[in-house]
Design a protein around this motif. Structure first.
Motif, PDB file in Angstrom:
ATOM      1  N   TRP A 194      49.895  24.776  62.288  1.00 46.60           N
ATOM      2  CA  TRP A 194      48.757  24.530  61.380  1.00 46.60           C
ATOM      3  C   TRP A 194      48.502  23.036  61.272  1.00 46.60           C
ATOM      4  O   TRP A 194      47.345  22.597  61.247  1.00 46.60           O
ATOM      5  CB  TRP A 194      49.045  25.107  60.002  1.00 46.60           C
ATOM      6  CG  TRP A 194      49.201  26.585  59.987  1.00 46.60           C
ATOM      7  CD1 TRP A 194      50.327  27.276  59.703  1.00 46.60           C
ATOM      8  CD2 TRP A 194      48.191  27.568  60.281  1.00 46.60           C
ATOM      9  NE1 TRP A 194      50.086  28.616  59.789  1.00 46.60           N
ATOM     10  CE2 TRP A 194      48.789  28.822  60.144  1.00 46.60           C
ATOM     11  CE3 TRP A 194      46.849  27.487  60.634  1.00 46.60           C
ATOM     12  CZ2 TRP A 194      48.103  30.000  60.351  1.00 46.60           C
ATOM     13  CZ3 TRP A 194      46.159  28.660  60.848  1.00 46.60           C
ATOM     14  CH2 TRP A 194      46.778  29.893  60.708  1.00 46.60           C
ATOM     15  N   GLU A 253      42.077  24.102  53.000  1.00 45.00           N
ATOM     16  CA  GLU A 253      43.145  24.790  52.297  1.00 45.00           C
ATOM     17  C   GLU A 253      43.246  26.263  52.665  1.00 45.00           C
ATOM     18  O   GLU A 253      44.333  26.778  52.875  1.00 45.00           O
ATOM     19  CB  GLU A 253      42.858  24.640  50.811  1.00 45.00           C
ATOM     20  CG  GLU A 253      44.046  24.906  49.941  1.00 45.00           C
ATOM     21  CD  GLU A 253      43.650  24.674  48.498  1.00 45.00           C
ATOM     22  OE1 GLU A 253      43.195  23.558  48.205  1.00 45.00           O
ATOM     23  OE2 GLU A 253      43.789  25.588  47.695  1.00 45.00           O
ATOM     24  N   SER A 254      42.090  26.948  52.750  1.00 41.74           N
ATOM     25  CA  SER A 254      42.171  28.395  52.928  1.00 41.74           C
ATOM     26  C   SER A 254      42.369  28.784  54.388  1.00 41.74           C
ATOM     27  O   SER A 254      42.621  29.932  54.679  1.00 41.74           O
ATOM     28  CB  SER A 254      40.925  29.053  52.369  1.00 41.74           C
ATOM     29  OG  SER A 254      39.784  28.483  52.913  1.00 41.74           O
ATOM     30  N   GLU A 255      42.235  27.837  55.310  1.00 41.67           N
ATOM     31  CA  GLU A 255      42.445  28.189  56.715  1.00 41.67           C
ATOM     32  C   GLU A 255      43.764  27.631  57.238  1.00 41.67           C
ATOM     33  O   GLU A 255      44.549  28.344  57.845  1.00 41.67           O
ATOM     34  CB  GLU A 255      41.310  27.630  57.586  1.00 41.67           C
ATOM     35  CG  GLU A 255      39.963  28.222  57.261  1.00 41.67           C
ATOM     36  CD  GLU A 255      38.855  27.249  57.592  1.00 41.67           C
ATOM     37  OE1 GLU A 255      39.050  26.403  58.473  1.00 41.67           O
ATOM     38  OE2 GLU A 255      37.800  27.325  56.940  1.00 41.67           O
ATOM     39  N   VAL A 288      46.333  26.131  55.581  1.00 43.57           N
ATOM     40  CA  VAL A 288      47.330  25.901  54.535  1.00 43.57           C
ATOM     41  C   VAL A 288      47.096  24.542  53.879  1.00 43.57           C
ATOM     42  O   VAL A 288      46.486  24.466  52.831  1.00 43.57           O
ATOM     43  CB  VAL A 288      48.764  26.025  55.073  1.00 43.57           C
ATOM     44  CG1 VAL A 288      49.743  26.051  53.927  1.00 43.57           C
ATOM     45  CG2 VAL A 288      48.913  27.288  55.903  1.00 43.57           C
ATOM     46  N   ARG A 301      32.817  25.130  52.683  1.00 43.43           N
ATOM     47  CA  ARG A 301      33.214  24.307  53.826  1.00 43.43           C
ATOM     48  C   ARG A 301      32.524  24.818  55.085  1.00 43.43           C
ATOM     49  O   ARG A 301      32.352  26.015  55.261  1.00 43.43           O
ATOM     50  CB  ARG A 301      34.721  24.425  53.983  1.00 43.43           C
ATOM     51  CG  ARG A 301      35.303  23.627  55.107  1.00 43.43           C
ATOM     52  CD  ARG A 301      36.774  23.912  55.259  1.00 43.43           C
ATOM     53  NE  ARG A 301      37.486  23.779  54.006  1.00 43.43           N
ATOM     54  CZ  ARG A 301      38.086  24.779  53.388  1.00 43.43           C
ATOM     55  NH1 ARG A 301      38.092  25.987  53.894  1.00 43.43           N
ATOM     56  NH2 ARG A 301      38.704  24.591  52.242  1.00 43.43           N
ATOM     57  N   MET A 349      49.532  33.892  60.686  1.00 45.15           N
ATOM     58  CA  MET A 349      48.742  33.662  59.480  1.00 45.15           C
ATOM     59  C   MET A 349      49.378  34.557  58.415  1.00 45.15           C
ATOM     60  O   MET A 349      49.208  35.756  58.418  1.00 45.15           O
ATOM     61  CB  MET A 349      47.301  34.047  59.746  1.00 45.15           C
ATOM     62  CG  MET A 349      46.356  33.614  58.662  1.00 45.15           C
ATOM     63  SD  MET A 349      44.694  33.796  59.275  1.00 45.15           S
ATOM     64  CE  MET A 349      43.772  33.374  57.825  1.00 45.15           C
ATOM     65  N   HIS A 390      50.238  32.604  53.131  1.00 52.65           N
ATOM     66  CA  HIS A 390      49.115  31.805  53.573  1.00 52.65           C
ATOM     67  C   HIS A 390      48.019  31.963  52.530  1.00 52.65           C
ATOM     68  O   HIS A 390      47.786  33.077  52.059  1.00 52.65           O
ATOM     69  CB  HIS A 390      48.644  32.305  54.943  1.00 52.65           C
ATOM     70  CG  HIS A 390      47.593  31.447  55.561  1.00 52.65           C
ATOM     71  ND1 HIS A 390      46.293  31.511  55.160  1.00 52.65           N
ATOM     72  CD2 HIS A 390      47.646  30.506  56.536  1.00 52.65           C
ATOM     73  CE1 HIS A 390      45.593  30.637  55.868  1.00 52.65           C
ATOM     74  NE2 HIS A 390      46.389  30.012  56.702  1.00 52.65           N
ATOM     75  N   PRO A 391      47.349  30.863  52.176  1.00 49.18           N
ATOM     76  CA  PRO A 391      46.388  30.969  51.068  1.00 49.18           C
ATOM     77  C   PRO A 391      45.232  31.933  51.327  1.00 49.18           C
ATOM     78  O   PRO A 391      44.636  32.408  50.373  1.00 49.18           O
ATOM     79  CB  PRO A 391      45.892  29.536  50.897  1.00 49.18           C
ATOM     80  CG  PRO A 391      46.409  28.772  52.035  1.00 49.18           C
ATOM     81  CD  PRO A 391      47.552  29.494  52.600  1.00 49.18           C
ATOM     82  N   ALA A 392      44.905  32.223  52.585  1.00 51.62           N
ATOM     83  CA  ALA A 392      43.703  33.021  52.832  1.00 51.62           C
ATOM     84  C   ALA A 392      43.986  34.502  52.979  1.00 51.62           C
ATOM     85  O   ALA A 392      43.073  35.280  53.159  1.00 51.62           O
ATOM     86  CB  ALA A 392      42.989  32.519  54.078  1.00 51.62           C
ATOM     87  N   LEU A 431      36.393  31.146  47.729  1.00 57.30           N
ATOM     88  CA  LEU A 431      37.559  30.316  48.062  1.00 57.30           C
ATOM     89  C   LEU A 431      37.840  30.348  49.553  1.00 57.30           C
ATOM     90  O   LEU A 431      38.168  29.340  50.160  1.00 57.30           O
ATOM     91  CB  LEU A 431      38.805  30.817  47.334  1.00 57.30           C
ATOM     92  CG  LEU A 431      38.959  30.567  45.847  1.00 57.30           C
ATOM     93  CD1 LEU A 431      40.299  31.091  45.392  1.00 57.30           C
ATOM     94  CD2 LEU A 431      38.861  29.094  45.535  1.00 57.30           C
ATOM     95  N   ASP A 432      37.702  31.545  50.143  1.00 53.32           N
ATOM     96  CA  ASP A 432      38.008  31.672  51.564  1.00 53.32           C
ATOM     97  C   ASP A 432      37.098  30.818  52.430  1.00 53.32           C
ATOM     98  O   ASP A 432      37.511  30.342  53.480  1.00 53.32           O
ATOM     99  CB  ASP A 432      37.886  33.136  52.008  1.00 53.32           C
ATOM    100  CG  ASP A 432      39.049  33.959  51.503  1.00 53.32           C
ATOM    101  OD1 ASP A 432      40.096  33.362  51.228  1.00 53.32           O
ATOM    102  OD2 ASP A 432      38.902  35.176  51.384  1.00 53.32           O
ATOM    103  N   ALA A 451      39.609  33.636  58.225  1.00 58.03           N
ATOM    104  CA  ALA A 451      39.671  33.653  56.764  1.00 58.03           C
ATOM    105  C   ALA A 451      38.445  34.349  56.199  1.00 58.03           C
ATOM    106  O   ALA A 451      38.537  35.148  55.266  1.00 58.03           O
ATOM    107  CB  ALA A 451      39.775  32.237  56.227  1.00 58.03           C
TER     108      ALA A 451
END
Lengths: 361, 383
Positions: free
Chosen positions: A153, A239-241, A243, A323, B23, B27-29, B131-132, B368
């Motif tokens: 990442w 952040e969402s892709e 980390v 984004r 992933m 993982h945040p997504a 968010l994603d 995501a």
């Protein structure tokens, strides 16, 4: 070379010139570090407050009393005290060197920022060029961080950063050509001085070339957002892709270096925008104080407040828009911003030539 | 790699290799502990495989070991964002086995709660979808309105997330005084706030660029993969269990089924799935208003169904329209106090299967966006 002159008057003549220069450089660098740290700490707090209020919450409210003003100081202390983790599989030299390079280049670029008449660490006559060149060196540090972390990442983040920053150097450079042509100088302090007319309101954005200044500023601001990795161009750390992108594996003080760099870079880009488009330290009525002891501090304050306003606009944008995707970032850079920049350069050069040759302005 | 010129063949010593990336599970997504193994050629995905089971809690097996009513709290925990709907699905299946029905007031209360829960669930879905794709602020706006709903739920049943309120034979208790006014106030507030999400998130140019024509699921594919709920309707299939196989009193109520129309891209893209969720919230609000008008005084629990009972031998399947799709309960009774078989058809689990089919060929950032548009809850996929 204000500081060196000042030191040679102050200190006995037996001290050699090179020592004076070294001492002056040290003092200037200490001031820059102190200034950037304060700006970064304040910006982090401001960012959290801005984000909070945009998102219908309050943000930090407790640490330090009034509206949590000490929150980012506490965060900074926490980051310094935290364990500094280096992965066993990381490329240790690169991993350790990367944050230093990233922060170092951001600090180095501050050398050419004119805060007030005479208050500029190094009045380089190619100031605009110097800042753009030095600040783009950050990419090397980010690439080192991404590679050295030994994390896929992180590597993705670093590669995106390299592609994005290399692409947006072009529109950024092109957008800076318009004010440079108007002022006829690459020097930021000279540009600021030339906007002193009209009682301090003869800014480039209000000048006879305003119809070039406004689109060129929009172009500059968009490219600056991409250069500083701010939303909607925050792909390197998205952040969402990814980390946390290139600084996923960093912790403690090394992480805070990356963090400080982000805010330093934001402030730097805003300072260029202020110096070239929004009159630098000039403000209506400020010329009345010229010659008094109040003038320089007030001029510095005007410059800092103007730059912080642009920083605030960057935050505002960040907390409002989603984004964009890497292919869309590239398409925007190469298909839209670069041609627009080239076209504006053409228009601006014709206009400045006409003004110069026919009207004799 | 060979480059063929007009006269000579140049062999370049360049070799590329796809990279495998994990992933998740952290993982945040991925909205929990989903792990998707991605294979990528740079930014472009060439393969994807999802790995499940990080949150497996043997819910179905527990269902075969506890009393009929004792299993109810476990239903809360599969899709914890729409626990009311889960309670309802299980209760309807048990009622079908028993051959009993809930009183009218309980049915209206159930519809109000289930639809409010659908709004709460879709608010989280739309917010986290923001968010994603990188928009943080709409999430907080969505949670602000969801908070009002959670207060409504807390007032009627004491819990904010896992309610165990709707149960076989009716609901746990009647609404407290003033509760209906609180619900009516929410429906007004929600109508005022809904345009905020629409203007800030859905009509945002960048959001449209990120979601339109991304992760397109054709009508045939959606049916073939067994997708349900907003996934299915987003692909243009006009199917809603509430209208087409009515349960409770949905047959009497007036509401529209929202179907994706390719409003900004092609039919069945991520934008359409989000679009369906956005407008379903409005429809749910409409249903709640109608129920508030129609609800009359009366019993809320069928006296014939107690807390501990035995079901007559038989089998029942009841599928209901959950926020995420068709939640089915297949129950088999041998006449005892405990189910012989308790099988759950979880919508997230079935919908997630199609992700592997949609991901290859997309960009890494789209992963995501696509996983977010499926709107999975890991508690439900793993049960």
């Amino acid at each position: 070379m204000g500081i060196v002159q000042f030191l040679s008057d102050l200190l006995p003549e037996t001290i050699p010139y090179w020592a004076l220069v070294l001492l002056g450089a040290g003092i200037a660098f200490a001031i820059i570090i102190a200034f950037v740290s304060v700006v970064a700490i304040f910006s982090v707090w401001l960012e959290r407050k801005v984000a909070g209020h945009i998102q219908s919450r309050l943000g930090p409210m407790y640490v330090g009393g009034w509206h949590g003003w000490a929150q980012s100081i506490a965060d900074g202390i926490k980051l310094i005290l935290k364990e500094d983790v280096i992965l066993t599989d990381a490329d240790r030299p690169l991993f350790k060197l990367a944050p230093c390079i990233v922060l170092g280049t951001a600090l180095a670029a501050f050398v050419a920022v004119p805060f007030a008449p005479g208050v500029v660490p190094a009045d380089i006559n190619l100031g605009v060029f110097f800042i753009v060149a030095v600040s783009s060196l950050t990419t090397i540090g980010v690439l080192m961080a991404g590679w050295g972390s030994n994390n896929k990442w992180s590597l993705y983040g670093a590669m995106r950063e390299a592609a994005q920053v290399a692409s947006y150097e072009i529109p950024l450079g092109l957008s800076l050509m318009m004010p440079v042509m108007y002022f006829g100088s690459f020097s930021l302090s000279q540009a600021s001085e030339m906007q002193a007319g009209w009682g301090g309101l003869h800014w480039y954005i209000f000048s006879d070339s305003f119809w070039i200044a406004i689109p060129s500023f929009v172009l500059f601001f968009t490219a600056a957002l991409a250069e500083t990795k701010r939303a909607p161009f925050d792909l390197p750390e998205s952040e969402s892709e990814l980390v946390a992108g290139f600084h996923t594996e960093y912790s403690g003080i090394r992480f805070s270096f990356f963090f400080m760099e982000e805010y330093a870079a934001m402030y730097l880009m805003s300072a260029i925008g202020t110096a070239l488009w929004f009159g630098g330290w000039n403000f209506p009525g400020l010329y009345l104080l010229e010659g008094t002891a109040l003038f320089t501090p007030l001029a510095i304050a005007v410059f800092v407040v103007k730059s912080m306003f642009l920083v605030f606009v960057m935050m505002w944008v960040r907390w409002t828009v989603p984004r964009i995707r890497i292919d869309q970032v590239m398409a925007l850079g190469y298909k839209y911003l670069t041609p627009i920049g080239l076209f504006l350069v053409l228009v601006a050069s014709v206009w400045e030539y006409i003004k110069f040759s026919m009207m004799g302005v | 790699m060979q480059v063929t010129g007009s006269e000579r063949i140049v062999e370049l010593d360049v070799r590329t290799q796809d990279v495998d990336i994990n992933m998740g599970p952290q993982h945040p997504a991925t909205h929990g502990v989903l792990r998707v193994l991605l294979r990528a050629d740079g930014e472009i995905l060439t393969g994807a495989q999802s790995h499940l089971g990080y949150l497996h809690r043997c819910a179905e097996k527990i269902g075969e070991n506890v009393d009929w009513v004792q299993y109810l709290p476990y239903t809360d925990r599969y899709d914890y964002l729409s626990a009311m709907n889960n309670n309802l699905g299980y209760s309807l299946a048990v009622e079908k086995l028993l051959g009993q029905d809930a009183p009218e007031r309980a049915q209206y209360l159930r519809i109000i709660l289930v639809e409010l829960n659908r709004i709460a669930s879709h608010l989280v879905a739309v917010g986290t979808y923001g968010l994603d794709v990188g928009a943080f602020t709409p999430f907080f706006y969505a949670l602000r309105e969801r908070e009002m709903l959670l207060e409504i739920f807390e007032r009627i049943c004491g819990a904010r997330l896992t309610y165990t309120f709707i149960r076989p034979g009716g609901v746990m208790n009647d609404a407290p005084e003033g509760w209906f006014d609180q619900v009516a106030a929410f429906t007004e507030v929600f109508d005022q706030k809904w345009p905020d999400y629409w203007n800030l998130l859905v009509e945002n140019k960048i959001f449209i660029e990120r979601t339109a024509n991304v992760g397109v699921l054709s009508e045939e594919d959606a049916i073939a993969w067994g997708a349900t709920g907003p996934m299915l309707r987003g692909s243009g299939v006009d199917w809603d269990i509430r209208r087409d196989q009515p349960y409770l009193l949905y047959g009497d109520l007036d509401f529209d089924v929202i179907v994706g129309k390719g409003y900004r891209g092609s039919v069945g893209d991520c934008f359409d799935r989000n679009y369906v969720r956005m407008f379903e919230m409005v429809q749910s609000n409409r249903i709640v208003r109608q129920c508030l008008d129609r609800i009359r005084e009366g019993e809320v629990q069928n006296e014939e169904v107690g807390m501990s009972f035995a079901c007559p031998p038989g089998r029942s399947y009841v599928g209901i329209e959950n926020p995420r799709g068709e939640l089915g309960h297949w129950l088999v009774s041998d006449g005892g106090k405990i189910a012989q078989r308790c099988r759950v058809r979880a919508p997230s689990f079935v919908n997630l299967a199609v992700v592997e089919h949609m991901l290859p060929g997309c960009m890494l950032a789209d992963a995501a966006a696509i996983i977010g548009s499926v709107d999975i809850v890991i508690g439900e996929t793993d049960r």
